[in-house]
Design an enzyme around this catalytic site. Structure first.
Site, PDB file in Angstrom:
ATOM      1  N   ASN A  31       3.419 -20.448  33.005  1.00 56.55           N
ATOM      2  CA  ASN A  31       2.113 -19.769  33.111  1.00 56.55           C
ATOM      3  C   ASN A  31       1.302 -20.310  34.284  1.00 56.55           C
ATOM      4  OD1 ASN A  31       1.690 -22.189  31.723  1.00 56.55           O
ATOM      5  ND2 ASN A  31      -0.042 -21.406  30.546  1.00 56.55           N
ATOM      6  N   HIS A  84      -7.023 -29.284  32.130  1.00 60.79           N
ATOM      7  CA  HIS A  84      -8.140 -28.410  32.522  1.00 60.79           C
ATOM      8  C   HIS A  84      -9.247 -29.288  33.105  1.00 60.79           C
ATOM      9  CE1 HIS A  84      -6.427 -24.816  30.746  1.00 60.79           C
ATOM     10  NE2 HIS A  84      -6.199 -25.479  29.624  1.00 60.79           N
ATOM     11  N   HIS A 126       2.547 -28.321  31.166  1.00 59.67           N
ATOM     12  CA  HIS A 126       1.939 -27.390  32.122  1.00 59.67           C
ATOM     13  C   HIS A 126       1.550 -28.201  33.353  1.00 59.67           C
ATOM     14  CE1 HIS A 126       1.693 -24.144  29.134  1.00 59.67           C
ATOM     15  NE2 HIS A 126       1.522 -25.135  28.281  1.00 59.67           N
ATOM     16  N   LEU A 127       2.226 -27.938  34.478  1.00 59.27           N
ATOM     17  CA  LEU A 127       1.948 -28.717  35.693  1.00 59.27           C
ATOM     18  C   LEU A 127       1.086 -27.942  36.679  1.00 59.27           C
ATOM     19  CD1 LEU A 127       5.323 -30.641  36.231  1.00 59.27           C
ATOM     20  CD2 LEU A 127       3.270 -31.338  34.982  1.00 59.27           C
ATOM     21  N   ASN A 161      -4.388 -24.193  21.692  1.00 60.20           N
ATOM     22  CA  ASN A 161      -3.702 -23.010  21.198  1.00 60.20           C
ATOM     23  C   ASN A 161      -2.220 -23.310  20.973  1.00 60.20           C
ATOM     24  OD1 ASN A 161      -2.853 -20.478  20.574  1.00 60.20           O
ATOM     25  ND2 ASN A 161      -3.360 -19.554  22.540  1.00 60.20           N
ATOM     26  N   HIS A 168       7.992 -29.485  27.246  1.00 61.24           N
ATOM     27  CA  HIS A 168       6.884 -28.521  27.219  1.00 61.24           C
ATOM     28  C   HIS A 168       5.637 -29.115  27.876  1.00 61.24           C
ATOM     29  CE1 HIS A 168       4.496 -25.394  24.624  1.00 61.24           C
ATOM     30  NE2 HIS A 168       3.933 -25.590  25.819  1.00 61.24           N
ATOM     31  N   ASP A 194       2.946 -30.432  25.083  1.00 61.65           N
ATOM     32  CA  ASP A 194       2.114 -29.295  25.489  1.00 61.65           C
ATOM     33  C   ASP A 194       0.968 -29.781  26.391  1.00 61.65           C
ATOM     34  OD1 ASP A 194       1.145 -26.760  25.826  1.00 61.65           O
ATOM     35  OD2 ASP A 194       0.321 -26.556  23.812  1.00 61.65           O
ATOM     36  N   ASP A 233       5.280 -18.706  27.553  1.00 61.16           N
ATOM     37  CA  ASP A 233       4.300 -19.609  26.937  1.00 61.16           C
ATOM     38  C   ASP A 233       2.890 -19.447  27.512  1.00 61.16           C
ATOM     39  OD1 ASP A 233       3.382 -21.682  25.238  1.00 61.16           O
ATOM     40  OD2 ASP A 233       3.341 -22.990  26.982  1.00 61.16           O
TER      41      ASP A 233
HETATM   42  O1  DOR Z   1      -3.612 -24.897  24.395  1.00 60.49           O
HETATM   43  C1  DOR Z   1      -2.801 -24.372  25.161  1.00 60.49           C
HETATM   44  N1  DOR Z   1      -2.941 -24.465  26.490  1.00 60.49           N
HETATM   45  N2  DOR Z   1      -1.789 -23.652  24.645  1.00 60.49           N
HETATM   46  C2  DOR Z   1      -0.989 -22.914  25.420  1.00 60.49           C
HETATM   47  O2  DOR Z   1      -0.099 -22.285  24.893  1.00 60.49           O
HETATM   48  C3  DOR Z   1      -1.214 -22.842  26.881  1.00 60.49           C
HETATM   49  C4  DOR Z   1      -1.901 -24.039  27.352  1.00 60.49           C
HETATM   50  C5  DOR Z   1      -2.408 -23.922  28.767  1.00 60.49           C
HETATM   51  O3  DOR Z   1      -1.657 -23.488  29.632  1.00 60.49           O
HETATM   52  O4  DOR Z   1      -3.542 -24.353  29.030  1.00 60.49           O
END
Ligand code: DOR
Length: 435
Positions: free
Chosen positions: A96, A311, A64-65, A280, A62, A307, A154
């Site tokens: 996402n 950012h 996010h790239l 989240n 899990h 996760d 997700d």
């Molecule tokens: O905190 C989160 N950030 N939860 C998620 O489910 C998505 C993720 C994101 O893509 O930044």
């Protein structure tokens, strides 16, 4: 590719239930031999692993790239650099992105970018609904054939029960797992942190536990009809753990994952409007943390994930309600898990390794390709862990493109000191000669 000999480490392999001091020989990207005292040859690079753990390459199901569309936050190149620095040889990236990973063409893009730019293995988790909007089912069979290792929307929950029933029916046919981001959206509108004392004091709209719990309860009931594999992502509420426990007792193919921040932090970390702790699902209370630790210890939660959600500093500098949810985790997950679970006495290193290798491999069907275990003839994805080295988490220790971690300044114990992917050294803090 030079042959390698890793000597006298504690070799932990969950698939064969073994944990013993041994040598591991690697030739042509494969594990060539595992044994007590293997012969040395001059052509080998020898890595002394005395006092270290030698494990299958860690697998994070899990992350996010951000590619395509969010390359200013992360790419497959920078995210995979963060992964190997944390001991991960394989990561599964969430859909996402922009566009979402919802067509065979976009999955093909990920496959090509991974082959051309990533330094670890990258497998895509495909969206189940078009654009992750929850309205129209994707072409599930085509996505499975195009290389998806699981399905999820997700970042968003599949909120409609009718759509969920169709998702279960379609995903069940592929044999892959559906991974749910459990968040009933009408209960969390405008929410930016856990609904509790801190949100009240800060004047912020709260995200109540029940929004997670009712989705899991509903999905467990719906899943019975299809026998689809169902996986709860980033569990945050103590009562959610209990729902998963009951479902597993019933024999349903239900799994769930914990993330480092939900095992170590509470909503207090958001105090002072600290956007680095905005995630989240949100950080909750100490009783939730205790229930999640207990869930890992008693075998209810079998998968550990990060996760990893990069950012930019500008985004995290926004007022709390406007800042994006998420924190980075690839480089820091291992010592944080060790702190929450091993040093605390909840589980052994052997169990931790299982939850970071074999179990995520099974979740994503990667065990069929020999990932998640150390076997003669299998791929030489190997992580060396120094279980005792002490260090302090700082921005300098992060190798990805983003630096949004709430753990800076934390003193931790344990670190991945070497990561091999297919026999290639991708991360090396051993300080031992390469020639
Ligand atoms: O905190 C989160 N950030 N939860 C998620 O489910 C998505 C993720 C994101 O893509 O930044």
């Amino acid at each position: 590719m030079p042959a390698l000999l890793i000597t006298q480490g504690r070799v932990i392999d969950s698939a064969s239930n073994s944990s013993k001091v041994a040598d591991v020989a690697i030739v042509d990207g494969l594990v060539a031999a595992i044994g007590r005292k293997l012969p040395r040859s001059p052509a080998q690079r020898v890595i002394e692993a005395d006092g270290l753990l030698v494990t299958p390459g860690l697998i994070d199901p899990h992350v996010h790239l951000r590619e395509p569309g969010g390359e200013h936050k992360e790419t497959l190149a920078t995210g995979s650099a963060a992964a190997v620095a944390g001991g991960f040889a394989t990561v599964c990236c969430m859909p996402n992105t922009s566009p979402a990973l919802d067509t065979p063409e976009v999955l093909g893009f990920i496959r090509d970018r991974a082959a051309g730019t990533a330094i670890c293995r990258v497998f895509p988790v495909a969206a189940v609904t078009r654009g992750r909007k929850g309205e129209e089912l994707c072409e599930i069979d085509l996505l499975a054939r195009a290389g998806a290792v699981g399905f999820s929307d997700d970042g968003d929950c599949v909120a409609s029960a009718g759509m969920m029933a169709r998702v279960f029916a379609a995903v069940a046919r592929t044999g892959l797992a559906f991974m749910q981001h459990c968040q009933e959206p009408t209960l969390t509108r405008g929410a930016s942190m856990h609904a509790g004392e801190v949100s009240t004091r800060l004047g912020l709209t709260g995200w109540p536990r029940v929004a997670e719990e009712i989705i899991i309860e509903r999905d467990v009931r719906l899943s019975r009809a299809s026998a689809c594999r169902y996986h709860v992502q980033h569990i945050s509420s103590g009562d959610s753990v209990e729902i998963v426990r009951r479902a597993r007792k019933e024999g349903l193919p239900v799994t769930a994952e914990a993330s480092p921040h939900h095992l170590l932090l509470t909503h207090d970390a958001c105090d002072g409007y600290n956007t680095l702790a905005k995630v989240n699902p949100p950080l909750r209370e100490s009783r939730d943390v205790a229930a999640i630790v207990k869930g890992v210890a008693d075998g209810t939660l079998t998968v550990l994930a990060t996760d990893h959600a990069p950012h930019t500093p500008d985004e995290k500098a926004l007022p709390f309600e406007e800042a994006p949810f998420g924190l980075v985790g690839l480089e820091t997950a291992l010592p944080l898990y060790a702190e929450a679970l091993v040093h605390s006495g909840a589980i052994s290193w052997e169990r931790l390794v299982r939850l970071m290798t074999l179990e995520p491999a099974r979740l994503c069907g990667l065990d069929k390709a020999g990932l998640g275990s150390l076997r003669v003839g299998g791929p030489a994805d190997v992580t060396l862990i120094d279980p005792d080295t002490r260090w302090t988490i700082s921005p300098d220790a992060l190798c990805g493109r983003s630096r949004n971690s709430p753990f800076f300044g934390r003193k931790v114990r344990g670190r991945a000191v070497l990561t091999l992917v297919g026999g290639v050294v991708r991360h090396d803090l051993t300080g031992q000669p390469v020639a």
